[in-house]
Design a protein around this motif. Structure first.
Motif, mmCIF file in Angstrom:
data_model
loop_
_atom_site.group_PDB
_atom_site.id
_atom_site.type_symbol
_atom_site.label_atom_id
_atom_site.label_comp_id
_atom_site.label_asym_id
_atom_site.label_seq_id
_atom_site.Cartn_x
_atom_site.Cartn_y
_atom_site.Cartn_z
ATOM 1 N N THR A 233 0.848 -1.188 0.000
ATOM 2 C CA THR A 233 0.000 0.000 0.000
ATOM 3 C C THR A 233 0.882 1.236 0.000
ATOM 4 N N TYR A 234 0.637 2.122 -0.943
ATOM 5 C CA TYR A 234 1.416 3.351 -1.079
ATOM 6 C C TYR A 234 0.475 4.554 -0.940
ATOM 7 N N TYR A 235 0.929 5.555 -0.189
ATOM 8 C CA TYR A 235 0.150 6.779 0.009
ATOM 9 C C TYR A 235 0.905 7.949 -0.627
ATOM 10 N N LEU A 236 0.192 8.734 -1.427
ATOM 11 C CA LEU A 236 0.789 9.903 -2.062
ATOM 12 C C LEU A 236 0.045 11.160 -1.642
ATOM 13 N N ASP A 237 0.795 12.210 -1.365
ATOM 14 C CA ASP A 237 0.222 13.518 -1.067
ATOM 15 C C ASP A 237 -0.126 14.188 -2.394
ATOM 16 N N SER A 238 -1.402 14.479 -2.575
ATOM 17 C CA SER A 238 -1.846 15.048 -3.855
ATOM 18 C C SER A 238 -2.101 16.547 -3.782
ATOM 19 N N SER A 239 -1.588 17.214 -2.745
ATOM 20 C CA SER A 239 -1.804 18.653 -2.587
ATOM 21 C C SER A 239 -1.321 19.411 -3.822
ATOM 22 N N ALA A 240 -2.080 20.406 -4.224
ATOM 23 C CA ALA A 240 -1.801 21.096 -5.480
ATOM 24 C C ALA A 240 -0.472 21.832 -5.469
ATOM 25 N N TYR A 241 -0.023 22.343 -4.312
ATOM 26 C CA TYR A 241 1.204 23.127 -4.314
ATOM 27 C C TYR A 241 2.448 22.278 -4.482
ATOM 28 N N PHE A 242 2.301 20.938 -4.527
ATOM 29 C CA PHE A 242 3.429 20.087 -4.889
ATOM 30 C C PHE A 242 3.503 19.882 -6.400
ATOM 31 N N ALA A 243 2.480 20.331 -7.120
ATOM 32 C CA ALA A 243 2.385 20.192 -8.569
ATOM 33 C C ALA A 243 2.163 18.738 -8.961
ATOM 34 N N LEU A 244 3.038 17.833 -8.519
ATOM 35 C CA LEU A 244 2.894 16.406 -8.810
ATOM 36 C C LEU A 244 2.709 15.648 -7.499
ATOM 37 N N PRO A 245 1.927 14.565 -7.512
ATOM 38 C CA PRO A 245 1.751 13.784 -6.282
ATOM 39 C C PRO A 245 3.084 13.264 -5.762
ATOM 40 N N ARG A 246 3.273 13.360 -4.455
ATOM 41 C CA ARG A 246 4.526 12.930 -3.827
ATOM 42 C C ARG A 246 4.288 11.736 -2.904
ATOM 43 N N LEU A 247 5.207 10.777 -2.962
ATOM 44 C CA LEU A 247 5.115 9.610 -2.091
ATOM 45 C C LEU A 247 5.251 10.057 -0.641
ATOM 46 N N LYS A 248 4.251 9.692 0.165
ATOM 47 C CA LYS A 248 4.211 10.132 1.557
ATOM 48 C C LYS A 248 4.544 8.990 2.522
ATOM 49 N N ALA A 249 4.013 7.803 2.246
ATOM 50 C CA ALA A 249 4.241 6.643 3.110
ATOM 51 C C ALA A 249 4.004 5.380 2.303
ATOM 52 N N LYS A 250 4.559 4.283 2.762
ATOM 53 C CA LYS A 250 4.364 3.011 2.069
ATOM 54 C C LYS A 250 4.447 1.863 3.062
ATOM 55 N N LYS A 251 3.718 0.806 2.735
ATOM 56 C CA LYS A 251 3.706 -0.391 3.564
ATOM 57 C C LYS A 251 3.861 -1.598 2.650
#
Length: 529
Positions: A233-251
């Motif tokens: 399971t991978y979690y990505l931060d999709s906040s707009a000010y990052f422009a592109l989704p960033r990997l936040k956490a993974k299991k």
């Protein structure tokens, strides 16, 4: 010479033109993905009209009508009803697909280079995959189908799956008439997947809308979709000010096995193996898939409706196999507001953003306003739920969760809900708060402290405004080029909204950097104390 248009078996461009009533939800969404430039397998859809003709020519309509009249949600589990449904399924499987349908399907598959190739044969009902009813797992699909006769049998099996007790019960539960749920059938090339799974443009477990969630396993995605294994399971931060989704956490999941294609057709589950402890997708590919999810959310969901996506990775590219709206998302909110009615209003927002927002600007505009709302509460020290979003888009217009905002203002600094409208504007309903004295006790003192700190931060921001905006101007200038390049860049960034977006992005970055520095300083002070 122009190719003649299909009647019963349609290519993806033809599917797009005919719409969901002809090809079902799954087929329609695949055609939309194809239309918008996503990589999907070659294939097409056998239309719902083909099913109707099949039923007519095999004398099945009377039996189906009798089931429609006699089967209801109360008697669906009775033995005689199950026997009726079994009988109609057996008649469907024993039926003959009319020659005009067979010939067109065979010709279409041959023209696509799929005749003789392994294909996936998947149900696509006409009421399937809307926002209100996903039909997930209700109708049958078949993977790695090989050979012409096997394809025909799989098509009839898809038809028959419309009449299982589970399918009929699902329709009765949703008050859907049998004649309104007709099966089209997607037939597309099998992907030789090294990895596959499902992904969401939200967190379906918590309801958070600032995260993308990806589930992955080696091999085909069936092991993930069916729940047979614990996937990565991978979690990505999709906040707009990052422009592109960033990997936040993974299991890394246990991955007790994987699904593979079998040499003679079909699939098989292979237990265990040395790969179980390995991460399925490298970090770079996780973020690459995250970008695809962001595009699907913007394209199919129009930035408003979260999407549930099936994907596969063939060793080189990601292939999208399905996309549909997320139908049930938990309400992610403050504890005090759980299980209560949420009030949404565009009061106040419509003064600043009175028109439908351009698709180019929607994501940044929404997330920027949410950042302002969030940090105005978190900076004075109020614990806003992580990733909470106060705003949402409805048909291109921005709305605010005023229930959440009223509660947050009250719990942060003591503002009563009756005082909300004079300060925020508009004539919104107000939430009921039992405690009308927000400043009593220790929690009341904390609210007063946060209120004073908030006022202090506002004065500090006002004093530093000229320097902040000067920094924004310099940043925008650096992004758009030097003075000698301004004319060229104005051609590229001719829309004033684009300059606004760049400015908002930079403001967000400045604010977040200061916010992070402030948190570090606070933690250092606490440790020193």
């Amino acid at each position: 010479m122009e190719k003649s248009r299909g009647i019963f078996f349609l290519s993806w461009p033809e599917v797009f033109q005919d719409g969901v009533e002809a090809v079902g939800g799954k087929g329609w969404n695949l055609a939309r993905l194809d239309r918008y430039g996503f990589y999907i397998p070659a294939g097409g859809v056998l239309t719902a009209r083909a099913y109707q003709i099949f039923a007519e020519e095999n004398d099945l309509l009377e039996d189906m009508a009798e089931i429609t009249q006699s089967v209801n949600i109360d008697n669906i589990g009775e033995k005689k009803i199950e026997q009726k449904l079994l009988l109609i399924r057996e008649k469907i499987k024993a039926g003959q697909i009319p020659s005009k349908i067979r010939d067109e399907l065979e010709s279409g598959l041959k023209g696509m280079g799929l005749l003789g190739e392994p294909v996936a044969v998947r149900s696509s009902a006409t009421a399937e995959d809307p926002a209100q009813a996903s039909f997930a797992g209700i109708h049958s699909s078949f993977l790695n189908v090989t050979g012409w006769e096997s394809i025909l049998e799989a098509v009839k099996d898809c038809y028959a799956s419309l009449w299982t007790p589970r399918s009929v019960a699902y329709r009765r539960k949703l008050s859907l008439a049998d004649q309104d749920v007709l099966p089209a059938v997607v037939i597309m090339k099998m992907v030789e997947a090294r990895a596959a799974g499902v992904a969401f443009t939200c967190d379906p477990q918590t309801g958070r809308e600032d995260l993308f969630v990806i589930n992955a396993n080696f091999g085909l995605g069936e092991s993930v979709v069916s729940g047979a294994i614990e996937p990565d399971t991978y979690y990505l931060d999709s906040s707009a000010y990052f422009a592109l989704p960033r990997l936040k956490a993974k299991k890394t999941g246990a991955k007790q096995g994987m699904t593979r294609t079998c040499a003679g057709g079909g699939t098989c589950f292979v237990p265990g193996g040395d790969m179980a402890s390995q991460q399925v997708l490298p970090d770079g590919n996780i973020e690459k898939l995250g970008l695809l999810l962001a595009r699907v959310f913007e394209s199919l969901g129009e930035g408003e409706e979260h999407q549930d996506v099936e994907w596969a990775f063939d060793g080189r590219d990601f292939v999208l196999l399905q996309a549909r709206p997320v139908t049930a998302l938990p309400c992610y909110t403050f504890d005090a507001l759980k299980n209560k009615v949420q009030i949404w209003s565009n009061g106040n927002y419509r003064d600043a953003v009175p028109m439908v927002i351009s698709p180019l600007q929607r994501r940044v505009m929404k997330d920027s306003i949410d950042t302002i709302q969030y940090t105005s509460l978190s900076e004075p020290g109020y614990p806003v739920p992580e990733g909470f979003q106060f705003s949402r888009l409805v048909k291109g217009r921005l709305y605010c969760n005023v229930s959440a905002l009223q509660w947050a203002y009250y719990d942060c600094s003591g503002m009563l809900s009756k005082d909300f409208n004079p300060g925020w504007g508009g004539h919104q309903p107000v939430i009921e708060i039992e405690d009308t004295d927000p400043y009593k006790g220790e929690i009341g003192l904390e609210r007063q402290r946060r209120g004073m700190k908030g006022a202090s931060l506002i004065m500090e921001a006002a004093a530093n405004a000229s320097g902040t905006f000067a920094e924004v101007a310099r940043s925008v200038e650096s992004l758009t080029g030097s003075e000698n390049d301004q004319q060229t860049n104005r051609g590229t960034f001719s829309n004033r909204g684009t300059f606004l977006l760049l400015a908002i992005l930079k403001l967000n970055n400045i604010y977040n950097e200061k916010n992070n520095r402030s948190k570090v300083e606070d933690e250092t002070t606490k440790k020193a104390e």
